[in-house]
Design an enzyme around this catalytic site. Sequence first.
Site, PDB file in Angstrom:
ATOM      1  N   HIS A 294       0.794  -1.230   0.000  1.00 15.39           N
ATOM      2  CA  HIS A 294       0.000   0.000   0.000  1.00 15.39           C
ATOM      3  C   HIS A 294       0.827   1.281   0.000  1.00 15.39           C
ATOM      4  O   HIS A 294       0.267   2.367  -0.104  1.00 15.39           O
ATOM      5  CB  HIS A 294      -0.959   0.023   1.203  1.00 15.39           C
TER       6      HIS A 294
HETATM    7  C1  UD1 Z   1      -2.340   5.630   5.053  1.00 15.16           C
HETATM    8  C2  UD1 Z   1      -1.123   6.259   5.720  1.00 15.16           C
HETATM    9  C3  UD1 Z   1      -0.006   5.240   5.818  1.00 15.16           C
HETATM   10  C4  UD1 Z   1      -0.485   3.973   6.501  1.00 15.16           C
HETATM   11  C5  UD1 Z   1      -1.726   3.453   5.813  1.00 15.16           C
HETATM   12  C6  UD1 Z   1      -2.289   2.287   6.565  1.00 15.16           C
HETATM   13  C7  UD1 Z   1      -0.703   8.665   5.354  1.00 15.16           C
HETATM   14  C8  UD1 Z   1       0.089   9.644   4.596  1.00 15.16           C
HETATM   15  N1  UD1 Z   1      -0.620   7.384   4.932  1.00 15.16           N
HETATM   16  O1  UD1 Z   1      -1.980   5.284   3.730  1.00 15.16           O
HETATM   17  O2  UD1 Z   1       1.046   5.787   6.582  1.00 15.16           O
HETATM   18  O3  UD1 Z   1       0.539   3.013   6.412  1.00 15.16           O
HETATM   19  O4  UD1 Z   1      -2.732   4.486   5.784  1.00 15.16           O
HETATM   20  O5  UD1 Z   1      -3.118   1.518   5.747  1.00 15.16           O
HETATM   21  O6  UD1 Z   1      -1.377   9.003   6.293  1.00 15.16           O
HETATM   22  N2  UD1 Z   1      -9.141   4.438   0.327  1.00 15.16           N
HETATM   23  C9  UD1 Z   1     -10.372   3.852   0.170  1.00 15.16           C
HETATM   24  N3  UD1 Z   1     -11.037   3.456   1.297  1.00 15.16           N
HETATM   25  C10 UD1 Z   1     -10.552   3.618   2.551  1.00 15.16           C
HETATM   26  C11 UD1 Z   1      -9.305   4.226   2.688  1.00 15.16           C
HETATM   27  C12 UD1 Z   1      -8.608   4.641   1.581  1.00 15.16           C
HETATM   28  O7  UD1 Z   1     -10.863   3.690  -0.939  1.00 15.16           O
HETATM   29  O8  UD1 Z   1     -11.222   3.219   3.529  1.00 15.16           O
HETATM   30  C13 UD1 Z   1      -8.408   4.852  -0.888  1.00 15.16           C
HETATM   31  C14 UD1 Z   1      -8.776   6.268  -1.319  1.00 15.16           C
HETATM   32  O9  UD1 Z   1      -8.737   6.313  -2.712  1.00 15.16           O
HETATM   33  C15 UD1 Z   1      -7.631   7.076  -0.757  1.00 15.16           C
HETATM   34  C16 UD1 Z   1      -6.465   6.112  -0.912  1.00 15.16           C
HETATM   35  O10 UD1 Z   1      -7.009   4.833  -0.626  1.00 15.16           O
HETATM   36  O11 UD1 Z   1      -7.421   8.280  -1.454  1.00 15.16           O
HETATM   37  C17 UD1 Z   1      -5.307   6.380   0.008  1.00 15.16           C
HETATM   38  O12 UD1 Z   1      -5.756   6.483   1.364  1.00 15.16           O
HETATM   39  P1  UD1 Z   1      -4.893   7.345   2.407  1.00 15.16           P
HETATM   40  O13 UD1 Z   1      -5.508   7.225   3.735  1.00 15.16           O
HETATM   41  O14 UD1 Z   1      -4.616   8.691   1.861  1.00 15.16           O
HETATM   42  O15 UD1 Z   1      -3.491   6.637   2.397  1.00 15.16           O
HETATM   43  P2  UD1 Z   1      -3.081   5.117   2.619  1.00 15.16           P
HETATM   44  O16 UD1 Z   1      -2.361   4.656   1.419  1.00 15.16           O
HETATM   45  O17 UD1 Z   1      -4.232   4.338   3.115  1.00 15.16           O
HETATM   46  N1  UDP Z   2      -4.215  -5.696   8.283  1.00 18.55           N
HETATM   47  C1  UDP Z   2      -5.497  -6.246   8.383  1.00 18.55           C
HETATM   48  N2  UDP Z   2      -6.133  -6.622   7.237  1.00 18.55           N
HETATM   49  C2  UDP Z   2      -5.556  -6.506   6.011  1.00 18.55           C
HETATM   50  C3  UDP Z   2      -4.253  -5.960   5.923  1.00 18.55           C
HETATM   51  C4  UDP Z   2      -3.623  -5.545   7.080  1.00 18.55           C
HETATM   52  O1  UDP Z   2      -6.037  -6.380   9.487  1.00 18.55           O
HETATM   53  O2  UDP Z   2      -6.209  -6.870   5.016  1.00 18.55           O
HETATM   54  C5  UDP Z   2      -3.551  -5.270   9.510  1.00 18.55           C
HETATM   55  C6  UDP Z   2      -2.159  -5.818   9.704  1.00 18.55           C
HETATM   56  O3  UDP Z   2      -2.208  -7.116  10.266  1.00 18.55           O
HETATM   57  C7  UDP Z   2      -1.550  -4.782  10.626  1.00 18.55           C
HETATM   58  C8  UDP Z   2      -2.178  -3.501  10.141  1.00 18.55           C
HETATM   59  O4  UDP Z   2      -3.343  -3.880   9.429  1.00 18.55           O
HETATM   60  O5  UDP Z   2      -1.952  -4.978  11.965  1.00 18.55           O
HETATM   61  C9  UDP Z   2      -1.195  -2.817   9.253  1.00 18.55           C
HETATM   62  O6  UDP Z   2      -1.818  -1.816   8.566  1.00 18.55           O
HETATM   63  P1  UDP Z   2      -1.226  -1.249   7.214  1.00 18.55           P
HETATM   64  O7  UDP Z   2      -0.353  -2.244   6.571  1.00 18.55           O
HETATM   65  O8  UDP Z   2      -2.375  -0.747   6.471  1.00 18.55           O
HETATM   66  O9  UDP Z   2      -0.398   0.008   7.739  1.00 18.55           O
HETATM   67  P2  UDP Z   2       1.076   0.238   8.289  1.00 18.55           P
HETATM   68  O10 UDP Z   2       1.300  -0.678   9.431  1.00 18.55           O
HETATM   69  O11 UDP Z   2       2.029   0.012   7.157  1.00 18.55           O
HETATM   70  O12 UDP Z   2       1.085   1.663   8.676  1.00 18.55           O
END
Ligand code: UD1
Ligand code: UDP
Length: 355
Positions: free
Chosen positions: A204
């Site tokens: 991601h």
């Molecule tokens: C965010 C965090 C990242 C974290 C990750 C955990 C920032 C800069 N990034 O990244 O540090 O590791 O969350 O997963 O804060 N979207 C959906 N549905 C959702 C959420 C997101 O469709 O419920 C899509 C949207 O198009 C959105 C994109 O994902 O624009 C990115 O979501 P965003 O929260 O900006 O960043 P993540 O990549 O999720």
């Molecule tokens: N996770 C989850 N379901 C998924 C993918 C990840 O429950 O389909 C959990 C994972 O086990 C961990 C957390 O989400 O506890 C990590 O989140 P993510 O990878 O989105 O963010 P990061 O840790 O890189 O910030």
Amino acid sequence: MRILSVVGARPQFIKAAALSTALRARGHTEFLVHTGQHYDAAMSDVFFQELGIPEPDSNLNAGSGRHGEMTGAMLAGIEKLCIEQKPDVVLVYGDTNSTLAGALAAAKLNIPVAHVEAGLRSFNREMPEEINRVVTDHVSTWLFCPSPVSAENLAREGITRGVHIVGDLMCDTLLRAAKIARDKPSIVSKMNLPERGFALATIHRASNTDDEKTLRGLLHALTHAGMPVVFPMHPRCRARVEAFGLQDSLAHPNLRVIDPVGYLEMVQFLAAAKCVLTDSGGLQKEAYWMHVPCVTLRDESEWTETVSSGWNHIAGTDPDKILSIIRNVSTPAAHPDFYGAGDAAERISRALAEG
Ligand code: UD1
Ligand code: UDP
């Protein structure tokens, strides 16, 4: 103590699952704010339901959009809530835009900030998370570090006051969830995945999903891993696969693409996987705690202890390098407790109570 806690993204719900309960048990009053950064049921609701996280007191619905747009909306919303609620401390987790917004809103109002997962560094300022971490640490009064390495990172930046090494909240949640997950019907059997014969993959990071060549290479590596790969796909990754027209790269009998799963299913995958392939921070640690070798699809890791102990391999994004590492992953004999023993929530709530 009156605590206003800010969560918004998946890993923050998992950390709050341990800490919200402990704070309330110790008599702190918590006002829980969900920024709405993650909003799909599979990215948010499922964690509240499965892990018994208290219902948020407010949801700012500030998800999606550009960094400034999203962070700005959260900042305005949290500022307003801080003025209304008058907390003694604002508690933020990790390194997302929700973390930064909470920390800045509080600091500007002279409300002390407590940062959980302080001191983590990738030393890569191109990562949005690195900016969020550095800024948050520098405006925090309470810095709760998961390990001595993170406290040393803070010391190098001149931060030594208010630093507490407490272990990692994700360990607390994992230990509790592993017991519950064992008694639930197994997604591993349901999907007919071979015990210790499949890989669990997640992708991601913006640097991996938003560059077509990089994403194509990563998908190539997943499909050529030489074993079934279960791939719960983050919505950000799905959106980029569709935008780049890479759907055909997913069509391979070894690749099992599914929607994001709840935490208990994730723990079931972890308990049976041969290895983990990921760019997630949380998953690198969970693989470690579950004694599963990890291949990190980035050029660096904040969780350096997992790397130096031989459990986590920094593979970067070159598919040939990733595949060669996958072929050679092994399980080291030593497995030290780098990030505490699952009592981080208790230690944080006690430290806050002692002032
Ligand atoms: C965010 C965090 C990242 C974290 C990750 C955990 C920032 C800069 N990034 O990244 O540090 O590791 O969350 O997963 O804060 N979207 C959906 N549905 C959702 C959420 C997101 O469709 O419920 C899509 C949207 O198009 C959105 C994109 O994902 O624009 C990115 O979501 P965003 O929260 O900006 O960043 P993540 O990549 O999720
Ligand atoms: N996770 C989850 N379901 C998924 C993918 C990840 O429950 O389909 C959990 C994972 O086990 C961990 C957390 O989400 O506890 C990590 O989140 P993510 O990878 O989105 O963010 P990061 O840790 O890189 O910030």
